[in-house]
Structure formats: C-alpha cells, structure tokens
Design an enzyme around this catalytic site. Structure first.
Site, mmCIF file in Angstrom:
data_model
loop_
_atom_site.group_PDB
_atom_site.id
_atom_site.type_symbol
_atom_site.label_atom_id
_atom_site.label_comp_id
_atom_site.label_asym_id
_atom_site.label_seq_id
_atom_site.Cartn_x
_atom_site.Cartn_y
_atom_site.Cartn_z
ATOM 1 N N TYR A 191 0.847 -1.204 0.000
ATOM 2 C CA TYR A 191 0.000 0.000 0.000
ATOM 3 C C TYR A 191 0.884 1.258 0.000
ATOM 4 O O TYR A 191 0.514 2.306 -0.515
ATOM 5 C CB TYR A 191 -0.965 -0.023 1.186
ATOM 6 C CG TYR A 191 -2.203 0.830 0.965
ATOM 7 C CD1 TYR A 191 -3.038 0.612 -0.124
ATOM 8 C CD2 TYR A 191 -2.522 1.866 1.845
ATOM 9 C CE1 TYR A 191 -4.165 1.397 -0.337
ATOM 10 C CE2 TYR A 191 -3.648 2.650 1.647
ATOM 11 C CZ TYR A 191 -4.462 2.408 0.559
ATOM 12 O OH TYR A 191 -5.573 3.190 0.363
ATOM 13 N N LYS B 196 -3.211 8.472 2.648
ATOM 14 C CA LYS B 196 -4.450 8.316 3.437
ATOM 15 C C LYS B 196 -4.273 8.902 4.848
ATOM 16 O O LYS B 196 -5.214 9.451 5.416
ATOM 17 C CB LYS B 196 -4.861 6.842 3.522
ATOM 18 C CG LYS B 196 -5.341 6.252 2.196
ATOM 19 C CD LYS B 196 -6.493 7.025 1.582
ATOM 20 C CE LYS B 196 -7.122 6.290 0.405
ATOM 21 N NZ LYS B 196 -8.056 7.140 -0.356
ATOM 22 N N LEU C 206 -11.400 -0.368 -9.828
ATOM 23 C CA LEU C 206 -10.268 0.021 -10.670
ATOM 24 C C LEU C 206 -9.073 0.427 -9.794
ATOM 25 O O LEU C 206 -7.935 0.033 -10.027
ATOM 26 C CB LEU C 206 -10.710 1.209 -11.533
ATOM 27 C CG LEU C 206 -10.008 1.463 -12.846
ATOM 28 C CD1 LEU C 206 -10.141 0.248 -13.754
ATOM 29 C CD2 LEU C 206 -10.638 2.693 -13.517
ATOM 30 N N ALA C 207 -9.343 1.226 -8.764
ATOM 31 C CA ALA C 207 -8.264 1.730 -7.904
ATOM 32 C C ALA C 207 -7.571 0.579 -7.174
ATOM 33 O O ALA C 207 -6.343 0.509 -7.127
ATOM 34 C CB ALA C 207 -8.809 2.748 -6.914
HETATM 35 P P1 NAD Z 1 -12.258 3.891 -8.474
HETATM 36 O O1 NAD Z 1 -11.072 3.641 -9.329
HETATM 37 O O2 NAD Z 1 -13.576 3.507 -8.989
HETATM 38 O O3 NAD Z 1 -12.305 5.398 -7.995
HETATM 39 C C1 NAD Z 1 -11.166 6.230 -7.941
HETATM 40 C C2 NAD Z 1 -11.544 7.499 -8.653
HETATM 41 O O4 NAD Z 1 -10.498 8.460 -8.579
HETATM 42 C C3 NAD Z 1 -11.827 7.251 -10.144
HETATM 43 O O5 NAD Z 1 -13.117 7.717 -10.460
HETATM 44 C C4 NAD Z 1 -10.784 8.108 -10.833
HETATM 45 O O6 NAD Z 1 -11.249 8.644 -12.061
HETATM 46 C C5 NAD Z 1 -10.566 9.179 -9.773
HETATM 47 N N1 NAD Z 1 -9.354 9.946 -10.024
HETATM 48 C C6 NAD Z 1 -8.071 9.513 -10.087
HETATM 49 N N2 NAD Z 1 -7.260 10.535 -10.410
HETATM 50 C C7 NAD Z 1 -8.049 11.635 -10.547
HETATM 51 C C8 NAD Z 1 -7.811 12.993 -10.867
HETATM 52 N N3 NAD Z 1 -6.568 13.446 -11.133
HETATM 53 N N4 NAD Z 1 -8.869 13.850 -10.913
HETATM 54 C C9 NAD Z 1 -10.123 13.419 -10.649
HETATM 55 N N5 NAD Z 1 -10.410 12.144 -10.324
HETATM 56 C C10 NAD Z 1 -9.376 11.273 -10.282
HETATM 57 O O7 NAD Z 1 -11.942 3.082 -7.127
HETATM 58 P P2 NAD Z 1 -12.642 3.152 -5.686
HETATM 59 O O8 NAD Z 1 -12.134 1.935 -4.990
HETATM 60 O O9 NAD Z 1 -14.084 3.385 -5.804
HETATM 61 O O10 NAD Z 1 -11.916 4.387 -5.008
HETATM 62 C C11 NAD Z 1 -12.600 5.478 -4.448
HETATM 63 C C12 NAD Z 1 -11.956 5.889 -3.137
HETATM 64 O O11 NAD Z 1 -12.173 4.854 -2.187
HETATM 65 C C13 NAD Z 1 -10.452 6.117 -3.207
HETATM 66 O O12 NAD Z 1 -10.101 7.205 -2.374
HETATM 67 C C14 NAD Z 1 -9.904 4.827 -2.616
HETATM 68 O O13 NAD Z 1 -8.610 4.991 -2.068
HETATM 69 C C15 NAD Z 1 -10.954 4.597 -1.533
HETATM 70 N N6 NAD Z 1 -10.964 3.252 -0.968
HETATM 71 C C16 NAD Z 1 -11.042 2.169 -1.786
HETATM 72 C C17 NAD Z 1 -11.023 0.900 -1.224
HETATM 73 C C18 NAD Z 1 -11.058 -0.314 -2.105
HETATM 74 O O14 NAD Z 1 -10.679 -1.393 -1.637
HETATM 75 N N7 NAD Z 1 -11.506 -0.234 -3.330
HETATM 76 C C19 NAD Z 1 -10.951 0.732 0.177
HETATM 77 C C20 NAD Z 1 -10.893 1.889 0.969
HETATM 78 C C21 NAD Z 1 -10.898 3.139 0.395
#
Ligand code: NAD
Length: 256
Positions: free
Chosen positions: A156, A163, A195-196
């Site tokens: 990570y 974070k 995706l992330a």
């Molecule tokens: P996701 O990939 O669907 O969402 C991430 C978003 O960030 C995407 O829509 C992407 O377009 C956007 N992004 C990236 N760079 C950008 C930029 N320069 N300008 C504008 N937007 C930008 O994945 P997700 O898992 O839904 O992630 C959303 C949030 O949740 C993130 O902060 C992630 O760290 C957090 N999160 C995810 C998880 C997990 O396991 N998936 C767990 C805890 C927290």
C-alpha cells in the site's frame, strides 16, 4: 420520504459501475438528493456520462482534481445552477502502479508528490471552492480512506501515507469549516474490487485475510459504504464531524 430529500450533492470519483462513488450516487438519488457528477478525463467520460444520465444527475462536469481551474469551473457551474450545495463526496485516489508494489523504500519524489496531490490535497482544494456554496446552509463533506493510512499493509506504500494525510486533513478541515455548520468526515472502507484497488499489489491476499479474520468473517460491499455515506450526508449525523468511520466488517478492532 427520503433521508436526503431536497439536498444537493456533488460527487467526485465515479469511474465505472464498480466505483464506490457510483454506489453512493445511486443511494443518494434513492434517498431524494439532486446530483452533480464529475469525471476525471475523457477516457472515463465514456462510462461516467451514461451512468450519471441513467440516474438523472442534474449536472455532469469534467474535473481533474490536479487542476485548480477545473475545480473552480465545477463549483462555478454548481453555483449557477443551484446557488448552493449540501453535500460533497470525495472518492478519489491515485498512485502510480510502480509505487504500489515492492518496498516502500523505493518511493520516488514524483510518485510521492502525485499520490499526495491527487489523493489528499484534492480534498482541501475541493473544500476551498465548496465552502462558500455550503456556508450558511450547513453541509457535509465525505471522503473515502483505507486502514492502510493507520497501519502498515504490504504494497500500500505511498498510498498509506496519502491516506494518513487525508485523514488528518479531515480533522483540520472539520475545525476550519465547523463554524459554518459544515461537517467533514471520512469513511474507512474495507477492501473492495474496483479500478483503484486493482492497482494495489497483493489486493486479493488482503481481501482474503479480511474475509477470514474480520468479526463479520466476510468482505463488505459498495452498497454498505453507500449506506454509511447516506447517514453522514443526512441530518441523522448532525452532531458528527472530524470522524473516520470504519465500514470494514469490524476488521480494524482485531489485534491477533
Ligand atoms: P475507483 O477507481 O472507482 O475510484 C477512484 C476514482 O479516482 C476514479 O473515479 C478516478 O477517475 C478518480 N481519479 C483519479 N485521479 C483523478 C484525478 N486526477 N482527478 C479526478 N479524479 C481522479 O476506485 P474506488 O475503490 O471506488 O476508489 C474510491 C476511493 O475509495 C479512493 O479514495 C480509494 O482509495 C478509496 N478506498 C477504496 C477501497 C477499495 O478497496 N476499493 C478501500 C478503501 C478506500
């Protein structure tokens, strides 16, 4: 009657139908909120625009959060259309793939700056522009974080540092805007296939471990995160600010 009837919400962070922000957008609509949805670039626009239209979002706007000008434009459009805003959802993170594998010692200056800019500073940048539109009517800002900002998880790496910065920014922002009755909170979600998370080395191993060891003995769903977001956006949480609220099957309470 919906829990968010009459509320206007801006949602940042939908990339596709697996995005946490997409589950939040759907739940907000179901509870009666009007939505402004943004997309990061033309590549994701192809997926985000039809999704936003399918739930009747009032505004669909481009916004790369690395650009102050694009952020300003979004809130100018929202101001013109609505005059004010009740809720901001920041569900955005980015770290380059090379940074999210191997040793943290290999973190580069560029990788660090990019991850911190997109994943942490962007919340401050959005709040700066949202503040005048929220001030006076109260309001709630919600961001998404992960336990890797508090404890060390393999691969990570720099995203954990981002974070940690994001969670502390939630507290400082909560203090900075609390006088205008605006609340700022984070949801710390358990691992979800998106995706992330696909970019995080060893994601499957982490998710498998949570399913085995968390008090609920399973992983969470996007919809469960959205439920917490509805609560944090609604008046049910009117006394809650500066919090990091875990939606992680209880994993964070486990020692061994
Ligand atoms: P996701 O990939 O669907 O969402 C991430 C978003 O960030 C995407 O829509 C992407 O377009 C956007 N992004 C990236 N760079 C950008 C930029 N320069 N300008 C504008 N937007 C930008 O994945 P997700 O898992 O839904 O992630 C959303 C949030 O949740 C993130 O902060 C992630 O760290 C957090 N999160 C995810 C998880 C997990 O396991 N998936 C767990 C805890 C927290």
């Amino acid at each position: 009657m919906g829990l968010l009837d009459g509320k206007k919400a801006a949602i940042f962070g939908i990339a596709n139908e697996k995005s946490i922000a997409w589950a939040i957008a759907q739940a907000f609509r179901r509870e009666g909120a009007e939505l402004a949805v943004t997309y990061a670039n033309e590549t994701v626009a192809k997926r985000v625009i039809p999704l936003a239209e399918s739930i009747g979002a009032s505004l669909v706007l481009p916004c790369d959060v690395r650009s102050d000008a694009e952020i300003k434009d979004v809130f100018a459009e929202i101001g013109k259309a609505w005059g004010g805003i009740d809720t901001l959802v920041h569900s955005i993170a980015f770290g380059s793939k090379e940074e999210l594998k191997g040793s943290f010692l290999n973190t580069t200056r560029e990788g660090f700056a990019l991850a911190l800019d997109v994943s942490a500073y962007s919340l401050i940048a959005l709040m700066k522009e949202a503040h005048p539109l929220m001030a006076g009517k109260g309001g709630s800002a919600i961001t998404l974080t992960y336990y890797g900002g508090q404890k060390v998880f393999p691969s990570y790496n720099v995203m954990g540092v981002a974070k940690a910065a994001l969670e502390m920014s939630v507290r400082y922002l909560a203090e900075a805007v609390g006088g205008d009755a605006i609340r700022v909170n984070a949801i710390s979600a358990g691992p979800l296939k998106t995706l992330a998370s696909a970019g995080v080395g060893g994601f499957n191993q982490i998710a498998g471990h949570v399913a085995e060891k968390a008090p609920l003995r399973r992983n969470i769903t996007q919809e469960e995160v959205a439920g917490a977001a509805v609560y944090l956006a609604s008046s049910l949480s009117s006394g809650v600010s500066g919090e990091v609220h875990f939606v992680d099957s209880g994993y964070n309470i486990i020692g061994l």
